[in-house]
Design a protein around this motif. Structure first.
Motif, PDB file in Angstrom:
ATOM      1  N   LEU A 177       0.176  -7.719  53.218  1.00  0.00           N
ATOM      2  CA  LEU A 177      -0.254  -7.654  54.604  1.00  0.00           C
ATOM      3  C   LEU A 177      -0.732  -6.245  54.943  1.00  0.00           C
ATOM      4  O   LEU A 177      -0.240  -5.257  54.407  1.00  0.00           O
ATOM      5  CB  LEU A 177       0.887  -8.053  55.546  1.00  0.00           C
ATOM      6  N   PHE A 178      -1.682  -6.187  55.877  1.00  0.00           N
ATOM      7  CA  PHE A 178      -2.282  -4.915  56.273  1.00  0.00           C
ATOM      8  C   PHE A 178      -1.933  -4.586  57.719  1.00  0.00           C
ATOM      9  O   PHE A 178      -1.795  -5.467  58.559  1.00  0.00           O
ATOM     10  CB  PHE A 178      -3.815  -4.977  56.144  1.00  0.00           C
ATOM     11  N   SER A 179      -1.873  -3.294  57.983  1.00  0.00           N
ATOM     12  CA  SER A 179      -1.670  -2.813  59.349  1.00  0.00           C
ATOM     13  C   SER A 179      -3.024  -2.558  59.999  1.00  0.00           C
ATOM     14  O   SER A 179      -4.064  -2.624  59.350  1.00  0.00           O
ATOM     15  CB  SER A 179      -0.855  -1.524  59.326  1.00  0.00           C
ATOM     16  N   GLU A 180      -2.972  -2.202  61.260  1.00  0.00           N
ATOM     17  CA  GLU A 180      -4.183  -1.897  62.011  1.00  0.00           C
ATOM     18  C   GLU A 180      -4.826  -0.597  61.531  1.00  0.00           C
ATOM     19  O   GLU A 180      -6.039  -0.491  61.441  1.00  0.00           O
ATOM     20  CB  GLU A 180      -3.826  -1.785  63.488  1.00  0.00           C
ATOM     21  N   ASP A 181      -3.997   0.398  61.243  1.00  0.00           N
ATOM     22  CA  ASP A 181      -4.467   1.726  60.851  1.00  0.00           C
ATOM     23  C   ASP A 181      -3.734   2.193  59.598  1.00  0.00           C
ATOM     24  O   ASP A 181      -2.640   1.714  59.286  1.00  0.00           O
ATOM     25  CB  ASP A 181      -4.175   2.756  61.950  1.00  0.00           C
ATOM     26  N   VAL A 182      -4.342   3.182  58.949  1.00  0.00           N
ATOM     27  CA  VAL A 182      -3.718   3.861  57.816  1.00  0.00           C
ATOM     28  C   VAL A 182      -3.910   5.354  58.023  1.00  0.00           C
ATOM     29  O   VAL A 182      -5.002   5.794  58.406  1.00  0.00           O
ATOM     30  CB  VAL A 182      -4.350   3.436  56.462  1.00  0.00           C
ATOM     31  N   ASP A 183      -2.860   6.117  57.780  1.00  0.00           N
ATOM     32  CA  ASP A 183      -2.986   7.568  57.820  1.00  0.00           C
ATOM     33  C   ASP A 183      -3.700   7.993  56.542  1.00  0.00           C
ATOM     34  O   ASP A 183      -3.171   7.791  55.448  1.00  0.00           O
ATOM     35  CB  ASP A 183      -1.603   8.210  57.896  1.00  0.00           C
ATOM     36  N   PRO A 184      -4.909   8.558  56.650  1.00  0.00           N
ATOM     37  CA  PRO A 184      -5.662   8.911  55.441  1.00  0.00           C
ATOM     38  C   PRO A 184      -4.959   9.949  54.569  1.00  0.00           C
ATOM     39  O   PRO A 184      -5.139   9.954  53.355  1.00  0.00           O
ATOM     40  CB  PRO A 184      -6.978   9.484  55.976  1.00  0.00           C
ATOM     41  N   GLU A 185      -4.165  10.808  55.177  1.00  0.00           N
ATOM     42  CA  GLU A 185      -3.466  11.855  54.416  1.00  0.00           C
ATOM     43  C   GLU A 185      -2.318  11.296  53.599  1.00  0.00           C
ATOM     44  O   GLU A 185      -2.140  11.656  52.445  1.00  0.00           O
ATOM     45  CB  GLU A 185      -2.938  12.937  55.373  1.00  0.00           C
ATOM     46  N   THR A 186      -1.519  10.420  54.218  1.00  0.00           N
ATOM     47  CA  THR A 186      -0.281   9.962  53.568  1.00  0.00           C
ATOM     48  C   THR A 186      -0.342   8.527  53.065  1.00  0.00           C
ATOM     49  O   THR A 186       0.494   8.123  52.261  1.00  0.00           O
ATOM     50  CB  THR A 186       0.890  10.060  54.561  1.00  0.00           C
ATOM     51  N   GLY A 187      -1.294   7.738  53.586  1.00  0.00           N
ATOM     52  CA  GLY A 187      -1.348   6.315  53.235  1.00  0.00           C
ATOM     53  C   GLY A 187      -0.378   5.474  54.043  1.00  0.00           C
ATOM     54  O   GLY A 187      -0.263   4.265  53.807  1.00  0.00           O
ATOM     55  N   ALA A 188       0.341   6.085  55.003  1.00  0.00           N
ATOM     56  CA  ALA A 188       1.298   5.344  55.822  1.00  0.00           C
ATOM     57  C   ALA A 188       0.585   4.295  56.665  1.00  0.00           C
ATOM     58  O   ALA A 188      -0.488   4.552  57.215  1.00  0.00           O
ATOM     59  CB  ALA A 188       2.070   6.306  56.726  1.00  0.00           C
ATOM     60  N   LEU A 189       1.189   3.118  56.758  1.00  0.00           N
ATOM     61  CA  LEU A 189       0.660   2.046  57.588  1.00  0.00           C
ATOM     62  C   LEU A 189       1.029   2.335  59.035  1.00  0.00           C
ATOM     63  O   LEU A 189       2.185   2.626  59.342  1.00  0.00           O
ATOM     64  CB  LEU A 189       1.232   0.701  57.147  1.00  0.00           C
ATOM     65  N   LEU A 190       0.050   2.261  59.924  1.00  0.00           N
ATOM     66  CA  LEU A 190       0.247   2.587  61.333  1.00  0.00           C
ATOM     67  C   LEU A 190      -0.268   1.459  62.214  1.00  0.00           C
ATOM     68  O   LEU A 190      -1.034   0.608  61.774  1.00  0.00           O
ATOM     69  CB  LEU A 190      -0.521   3.870  61.686  1.00  0.00           C
ATOM     70  N   GLY A 191       0.106   1.491  63.487  1.00  0.00           N
ATOM     71  CA  GLY A 191      -0.434   0.550  64.462  1.00  0.00           C
ATOM     72  C   GLY A 191       0.163  -0.840  64.332  1.00  0.00           C
ATOM     73  O   GLY A 191       1.230  -1.039  63.756  1.00  0.00           O
ATOM     74  N   ASN A 192      -0.545  -1.793  64.907  1.00  0.00           N
ATOM     75  CA  ASN A 192      -0.073  -3.178  64.908  1.00  0.00           C
ATOM     76  C   ASN A 192       0.080  -3.686  63.486  1.00  0.00           C
ATOM     77  O   ASN A 192      -0.761  -3.435  62.633  1.00  0.00           O
ATOM     78  CB  ASN A 192      -1.044  -4.069  65.674  1.00  0.00           C
ATOM     79  N   PHE A 193       1.152  -4.433  63.269  1.00  0.00           N
ATOM     80  CA  PHE A 193       1.424  -4.955  61.939  1.00  0.00           C
ATOM     81  C   PHE A 193       2.099  -6.313  62.063  1.00  0.00           C
ATOM     82  O   PHE A 193       3.059  -6.442  62.819  1.00  0.00           O
ATOM     83  CB  PHE A 193       2.349  -4.001  61.173  1.00  0.00           C
ATOM     84  N   PRO A 194       1.632  -7.300  61.298  1.00  0.00           N
ATOM     85  CA  PRO A 194       0.363  -7.313  60.567  1.00  0.00           C
ATOM     86  C   PRO A 194      -0.794  -7.452  61.539  1.00  0.00           C
ATOM     87  O   PRO A 194      -0.625  -7.955  62.647  1.00  0.00           O
ATOM     88  CB  PRO A 194       0.483  -8.540  59.663  1.00  0.00           C
ATOM     89  N   GLN A 195      -1.941  -7.012  61.113  1.00  0.00           N
ATOM     90  CA  GLN A 195      -3.126  -7.005  61.964  1.00  0.00           C
ATOM     91  C   GLN A 195      -4.096  -8.092  61.512  1.00  0.00           C
ATOM     92  O   GLN A 195      -4.699  -7.985  60.442  1.00  0.00           O
ATOM     93  CB  GLN A 195      -3.798  -5.643  61.921  1.00  0.00           C
ATOM     94  N   ALA A 196      -4.254  -9.117  62.327  1.00  0.00           N
ATOM     95  CA  ALA A 196      -5.123 -10.247  61.972  1.00  0.00           C
ATOM     96  C   ALA A 196      -6.571  -9.812  61.770  1.00  0.00           C
ATOM     97  O   ALA A 196      -7.237 -10.271  60.840  1.00  0.00           O
ATOM     98  CB  ALA A 196      -5.045 -11.324  63.044  1.00  0.00           C
ATOM     99  N   GLY A 200      -7.190  10.993  72.661  1.00  0.00           N
ATOM    100  CA  GLY A 200      -7.428  12.275  71.999  1.00  0.00           C
ATOM    101  C   GLY A 200      -8.306  12.092  70.769  1.00  0.00           C
ATOM    102  O   GLY A 200      -9.107  11.159  70.686  1.00  0.00           O
ATOM    103  N   SER A 201      -8.145  12.968  69.810  1.00  0.00           N
ATOM    104  CA  SER A 201      -8.937  12.905  68.578  1.00  0.00           C
ATOM    105  C   SER A 201      -8.379  11.856  67.629  1.00  0.00           C
ATOM    106  O   SER A 201      -7.163  11.671  67.535  1.00  0.00           O
ATOM    107  CB  SER A 201      -8.939  14.264  67.877  1.00  0.00           C
ATOM    108  N   THR A 202      -9.263  11.186  66.928  1.00  0.00           N
ATOM    109  CA  THR A 202      -8.872  10.166  65.965  1.00  0.00           C
ATOM    110  C   THR A 202      -8.218  10.826  64.760  1.00  0.00           C
ATOM    111  O   THR A 202      -8.761  11.770  64.196  1.00  0.00           O
ATOM    112  CB  THR A 202     -10.112   9.367  65.513  1.00  0.00           C
ATOM    113  N   THR A 203      -7.073  10.309  64.382  1.00  0.00           N
ATOM    114  CA  THR A 203      -6.380  10.860  63.216  1.00  0.00           C
ATOM    115  C   THR A 203      -6.106   9.813  62.143  1.00  0.00           C
ATOM    116  O   THR A 203      -5.684  10.153  61.051  1.00  0.00           O
ATOM    117  CB  THR A 203      -5.037  11.494  63.626  1.00  0.00           C
ATOM    118  N   SER A 204      -6.344   8.551  62.458  1.00  0.00           N
ATOM    119  CA  SER A 204      -6.068   7.502  61.479  1.00  0.00           C
ATOM    120  C   SER A 204      -7.328   6.671  61.230  1.00  0.00           C
ATOM    121  O   SER A 204      -8.235   6.649  62.039  1.00  0.00           O
ATOM    122  CB  SER A 204      -4.931   6.593  61.955  1.00  0.00           C
ATOM    123  N   ALA A 205      -7.322   6.011  60.094  1.00  0.00           N
ATOM    124  CA  ALA A 205      -8.443   5.147  59.722  1.00  0.00           C
ATOM    125  C   ALA A 205      -8.136   3.730  60.186  1.00  0.00           C
ATOM    126  O   ALA A 205      -7.088   3.179  59.846  1.00  0.00           O
ATOM    127  CB  ALA A 205      -8.655   5.175  58.213  1.00  0.00           C
TER     128      ALA A 205
END
Length: 166
Positions: free
Chosen positions: A119-138, A77-82
């Motif tokens: 450590l960083f995740s794969e994605d970040v929700d631009p609105e909330t800053g929530a870490l999304l996706g694979n974690f941690p993301q190499a 669908g449409s991209t919602t995360s960075a």
């Protein structure tokens, strides 16, 4: 063979009308992975096509200081995360095109999206800053390291410090 492929990418991958490199040959959509073109040596960083691509992507793909990879719908669908690595590619691209102070500010702001142990995740929700996706993301950490190295080297060069290997 490589020279012919390079010429085709340069001829059909850059949209003069849109002022940026597109997601596909003869395409119309932006894709932050094209920020890697100077990093892989396809073009010099100060090439006008690279500079205009960085500028266009900033207006088309950035939300709340984070860069999305693309906006067009895909299988999900449409991209919602960075995609976090894209923001580090952006920071490195800014440094390479000569916008070093902006690159430093962006890089510093991106560090705030790490978890408490860095450590960083794969994605970040631009609105909330929530870490999304694979974690941690190499891959994200590779992007961070590459951006840090490029920005650091350019800051040292600007201050007159250079390394000479003997």
């Amino acid at each position: 063979m490589a020279a012919a492929e390079r010429e085709e990418v340069l001829r059909r991958g850059y949209s003069v009308e849109r002022g940026f490199f597109t997601q596909t040959l003869d395409g119309r959509w932006p894709d932050a992975s094209n920020l890697l073109l100077p990093m892989i040596g396809l073009l010099e960083p100060r090439d006008p096509r690279v500079v205009s691509t960085v500028r266009a992507y900033e207006s088309m793909l950035v939300e709340h200081g984070l860069m999305l990879r693309y906006r067009n719908p895909d299988d999900f669908g449409s991209t919602t995360s960075a995609l976090t690595i894209c923001s580090f590619w952006w920071a490195e691209a800014l440094a390479l095109v000569g916008r070093l102070d902006e690159a430093v500010r962006l890089f510093d702001s991106l560090l705030a999206h790490a978890n408490p142990v860095g450590l960083f995740s794969e994605d970040v929700d631009p609105e909330t800053g929530a870490l999304l996706g694979n974690f941690p993301q190499a891959y994200t950490h590779v992007g961070l390291i590459n951006a840090a190295m490029t920005i650091g080297e350019l800051l040292e060069a600007r201050s007159g410090r250079v390394r000479v290997w003997v």
